[in-house]
Design an enzyme around this catalytic site. Sequence first.
Site: not given
Ligand code: FAD
Ligand code: NAP
Length: 336
Positions: A166, A236, A331
Amino acid sequence: MALDIKENVSLQPFNSMAVSANASTLTTVTTLSELHQALNFADDKKISTLVLGGGSNTIFENDYEGLVILNRLKGIELTHQDSDSVTVNVAAGENWHELVAYSIENGWYGLENLALIPGLVGAAPMQNIGAYGVEVKDVIVNVEYLDIDTREQKKLTNDECCFAYRESVFKSGLAGKVIITSVTFRLLKMATVNISYPSLAACFEEAPSPQQIFDAVCTIRQSKLPLPSQIPNTGSFFKNPTVEQQQHSDLKLKYPNLVSYKVGNDYKLAAGWMIEKAGWKQKSLNNVRVHDDQALVIVNPEKQSGVVVIDFANKIQQDIFIKFGVALEIEPRIYR
Ligand code: FAD
Ligand code: NAP
């Protein structure tokens, strides 16, 4: 054509947590020339700029005094292919999930585990988006950006992006200094799949196709994650913290059911498990609460302000620190 600059605009529709905040000015750019015009406008007015994609990882604690630039640069270009792979350059304003679906339709594989992540392509390298055992760094060749100060168009290789869990250089050294304009991916023509993530592997009895991975990821996500359009959230809210072996052993003695994963010599703790264990699923404060199906997600159903959301998150952080001795890091990007 002159840019359309709007004044005193509500940012509520442009952030998935739906916090109420205003931008003193806002514009939408669809071409590089408009992006340059937007930056020139901000220079002339001596105001700061903030680029937004889908707003799904951004929280505004206050009004934004400056120019919010909605990046809507479009285009997907196949720039190279050989017998094994394709190289595809994607403009920063393309929708992430639509790109994943498009890649599978074209027989380009590697993005399927990242289906249904909200937001736009330009934000994907920011925090090196990851899910279900894959991170976007695994398929990025390079990231192209505009340097806000010098107006030079530059390119960073995958290594130069300093991707980590991240994290990337765009969230650290280059934060606020660049606007990502496109991302180049290398995707495979052969259907190699990654089912290292246990809850994903559990969906299949036989080796799945990328399409089946895509479908399964969408189904799992829809079953446990709230749709921001229905219940505002940013996914998250905290990163999963990493602790050293000794602290992990101590915690495991105190909490035998602690959910953790070995990463190198350290352990990654499931922050959602700790939050649930600490009783936060039952609590709400000023109508902000954790999601019933995933304690790592904070939801804001009544569209409270960013201050209220952050206050709730800070209380969780304090409590987790007291109970587990672990500091949870927020995050999403917070703008104060
Ligand atoms: P924004 O919120 O618009 O921007 C995020 C940041 O990036 C801000 O600081 C912004 O200024 C900057 N930014 C945006 N675009 C640019 C650009 N072109 N150049 C420079 N800076 C920029 N994240 C995960 O990693 N894994 C997941 O599984 C995941 N699941 C999610 C599920 C849900 C329901 C939600 C709501 C979010 C989730 N996220 C997840 C977080 C999010 O979706 C990601 O981080 C996504 O990449 C953000 O994209 P955005 O365009 O909405 O970013
Ligand atoms: P989950 O499967 O309930 O697991 C909970 C956490 O445990 C996850 O965050 C994941 O870490 C970690 N995990 C599970 N199995 C693992 C393994 N074998 N090895 C290492 N780490 C493990 O999680 P969930 O909420 O349903 O999410 C599923 C996936 O979607 C995850 O990868 C999660 O990161 C991603 N997600 C991200 C966001 C976001 O906003 N960042 C939102 C929703 C879902 P990791 O997060 O490092 O994978």
